[in-house]
Design a protein around this motif. Structure first.
Motif, PDB file in Angstrom:
ATOM      1  N   ALA A   1      -6.099  -4.870  -3.938  1.00 13.83           N
ATOM      2  CA  ALA A   1      -5.278  -4.306  -2.866  1.00 13.83           C
ATOM      3  C   ALA A   1      -6.138  -3.868  -1.687  1.00 13.83           C
ATOM      4  O   ALA A   1      -5.754  -4.050  -0.527  1.00 13.83           O
ATOM      5  CB  ALA A   1      -4.472  -3.125  -3.393  1.00 13.83           C
TER       6      ALA A   1
ATOM      7  N   LYS B   1      -5.739  -5.607   2.058  1.00 12.86           N
ATOM      8  CA  LYS B   1      -4.804  -4.604   2.568  1.00 12.86           C
ATOM      9  C   LYS B   1      -3.946  -5.111   3.712  1.00 12.86           C
ATOM     10  O   LYS B   1      -2.820  -4.622   3.922  1.00 12.86           O
ATOM     11  CB  LYS B   1      -5.557  -3.342   2.979  1.00 12.86           C
TER      12      LYS B   1
ATOM     13  N   GLU C   1      -2.393  -7.784   3.788  1.00  9.91           N
ATOM     14  CA  GLU C   1      -1.272  -8.544   3.233  1.00  9.91           C
ATOM     15  C   GLU C   1      -0.048  -7.660   2.979  1.00  9.91           C
ATOM     16  O   GLU C   1       1.046  -8.173   2.749  1.00  9.91           O
ATOM     17  CB  GLU C   1      -1.689  -9.206   1.911  1.00  9.91           C
ATOM     18  N   TYR C   2      -0.222  -6.344   3.003  1.00 10.39           N
ATOM     19  CA  TYR C   2       0.853  -5.430   2.605  1.00 10.39           C
ATOM     20  C   TYR C   2       1.637  -4.861   3.784  1.00 10.39           C
ATOM     21  O   TYR C   2       2.681  -4.250   3.576  1.00 10.39           O
ATOM     22  CB  TYR C   2       0.283  -4.265   1.792  1.00 10.39           C
TER      23      TYR C   2
ATOM     24  N   PRO D   1       0.326  -0.882  -0.226  1.00 14.43           N
ATOM     25  CA  PRO D   1       0.819  -1.485  -1.475  1.00 14.43           C
ATOM     26  C   PRO D   1       1.823  -0.643  -2.243  1.00 14.43           C
ATOM     27  O   PRO D   1       2.554  -1.167  -3.085  1.00 14.43           O
ATOM     28  CB  PRO D   1      -0.473  -1.671  -2.290  1.00 14.43           C
TER      29      PRO D   1
ATOM     30  N   CYS E   1       3.071  -2.199  -7.636  1.00 12.19           N
ATOM     31  CA  CYS E   1       2.527  -1.861  -6.315  1.00 12.19           C
ATOM     32  C   CYS E   1       1.630  -2.986  -5.805  1.00 12.19           C
ATOM     33  O   CYS E   1       2.001  -3.736  -4.911  1.00 12.19           O
ATOM     34  CB  CYS E   1       1.746  -0.546  -6.384  1.00 12.19           C
ATOM     35  N   CYS E   2       0.462  -3.125  -6.422  1.00 14.97           N
ATOM     36  CA  CYS E   2      -0.531  -4.086  -5.912  1.00 14.97           C
ATOM     37  C   CYS E   2      -0.048  -5.532  -6.021  1.00 14.97           C
ATOM     38  O   CYS E   2      -0.135  -6.292  -5.044  1.00 14.97           O
ATOM     39  CB  CYS E   2      -1.844  -3.919  -6.679  1.00 14.97           C
TER      40      CYS E   2
ATOM     41  N   GLY F   1       3.723  -6.105  -4.446  1.00 17.03           N
ATOM     42  CA  GLY F   1       3.651  -5.893  -3.009  1.00 17.03           C
ATOM     43  C   GLY F   1       3.002  -7.039  -2.255  1.00 17.03           C
ATOM     44  O   GLY F   1       3.399  -7.367  -1.135  1.00 17.03           O
ATOM     45  N   ILE F   2       2.019  -7.689  -2.898  1.00 12.30           N
ATOM     46  CA  ILE F   2       1.304  -8.760  -2.209  1.00 12.30           C
ATOM     47  C   ILE F   2       2.044 -10.092  -2.293  1.00 12.30           C
ATOM     48  O   ILE F   2       1.787 -11.011  -1.517  1.00 12.30           O
ATOM     49  CB  ILE F   2      -0.134  -8.899  -2.779  1.00 12.30           C
TER      50      ILE F   2
END
Length: 352
Positions: free
Chosen positions: A106, A110, A112-113, A118, A196-197, A200-201
């Motif tokens: 992540a 970062k 990418e979020y 994330p 999350c990570c 989220g991506i």
């Protein structure tokens, strides 16, 4: 005659219309196909990254096993002390093997979020949070029931589905550490890594696609068929709730309470005996089912549940969810991780 416009050969009046361009049409098709190909390439890149995180997860576990094997006294302590086993699992598995690789992913990706980062942090009303937790626990019970049926089916065929076991608590400190290491820490660490990570991506390429892929990865991380099926089904529900609410807290609470059911059984068995523990487990099961059904009905009445996570309108020649999932799981690093995890899952099936 000069006072009139000539009729447009394609219908109507109002001046000349540029003639139909076949080349322009084929250029648009080519551009759409190229965009779809580039999207698959980007997804495959993320598959390599998440596959790398899975391999890091495996390497940390291997290093931990190697460490225990190198020191017989430490290994004996691990197999006899619930305190040491739970503490070792929290540090070696959850913090180092799970949080560290996915957290680094992540951090280095970062951008990418987006601005929110994330972690899904949308505000959620307390009542809505309670309802979503009830809905998630109903899904957890359903997944647990399906796994039980699957185990009975395999036993009828002469196979035993093995899964990891932990030492029962021997004192009050063991009870506390068992609760923390089973219900609290995994809920926080694994939801950070998965919902999350990872989710989220991926979800900018499609929410349904992202929920499916992360659920499969989450299931495979558990290393045996029983936990793979349960974790994959539960993971799908956790991803679904996270996407719909925009918040990570429902998933964390559902995950923690779902894991906490087994902890309650172990702790009550230590405190009051197995017979009382069995009664408490049955009561908790029915209580959660009633709570889950009521929560689900209310969410349905409030039109908060939906079977469609993504817009039904797709551009021509765009990637389907199947093509996206194919690109994700066919990335080279992911394939290596999948082969190892699949071998672990298969090896957990024993002849009875």
């Amino acid at each position: 005659m000069n006072g009139y416009y000539n009729q447009n050969p394609y219908g109507g009046y109002g001046g000349p219309v540029p003639p139909y361009s076949q080349n322009n049409y084929f250029n648009q098709i080519a551009a759409a196909k190229l965009a779809a190909k580039q999207e698959r390439r980007a997804i495959r890149r993320l598959g390599n990254i998440i596959g790398g995180c899975l391999i890091a997860f495996l390497l940390v576990q291997f290093a931990a096993s190697l460490f225990l094997g190198m020191f017989p006294s430490v290994y004996e302590l691990y197999t006899t002390s619930s305190v040491f086993q739970n503490s070792f699992g929290v540090i070696a598995i959850e913090l180092i093997a799970v949080v560290m690789p996915f957290g680094l992913m992540a951090y280095f990706n970062k951008n990418e979020y987006g601005e929110s980062g994330p972690v899904p942090g949308a505000k959620i009303k307390p009542l809505d949070l309670l309802l979503w937790v009830g809905f998630g626990l109903l899904l957890s019970n359903a997944a647990n029931y399906l796994v039980s049926l699957m185990s009975v089916f395999f036993e009828a065929l002469g196979f035993e589905l093995t899964s990891g076991e932990s030492l029962p608590p021997a004192n009050v400190l063991d009870c506390v550490l068992l609760f923390v290491s089973t219900a609290v820490v995994p809920a926080v660490c694994e939801e950070f890594a998965m919902r999350c990570c990872s989710l989220g991506i991926l979800q900018k390429y499609g929410k349904g696609f992202a929920v499916f892929c992360v659920s499969v990865v989450f299931g495979l991380m558990h290393g045996n068929l029983v936990q793979f099926i349960f974790a994959a089904l539960l993971g799908f529900g956790l991803g679904y709730v996270t996407v719909l609410t925009g918040s990570i807290w429902p998933a964390v609470l559902i995950h923690g309470l779902s894991n906490g059911r087994s902890v309650i059984a172990d702790i009550s068995a230590y405190l009051w005996g197995q017979e009382v523990s069995d009664g408490i487990s049955v009561a908790v099961f029915y209580l959660l089912v009633v709570f889950g059904v009521i929560s689900t009905v209310i969410l349905a009445v409030k039109h908060k549940l939906t079977l469609r996570l993504d817009s039904g309108i797709a551009a021509p020649y765009s990637n389907t969810a199947i093509k996206k999932a194919g690109a994700f799981f066919s990335s080279p690093v992911m394939i290596i991780a999948l082969i190892y995890f699949a071998a672990n899952v298969i090896s957990s099936i024993k002849l009875s």
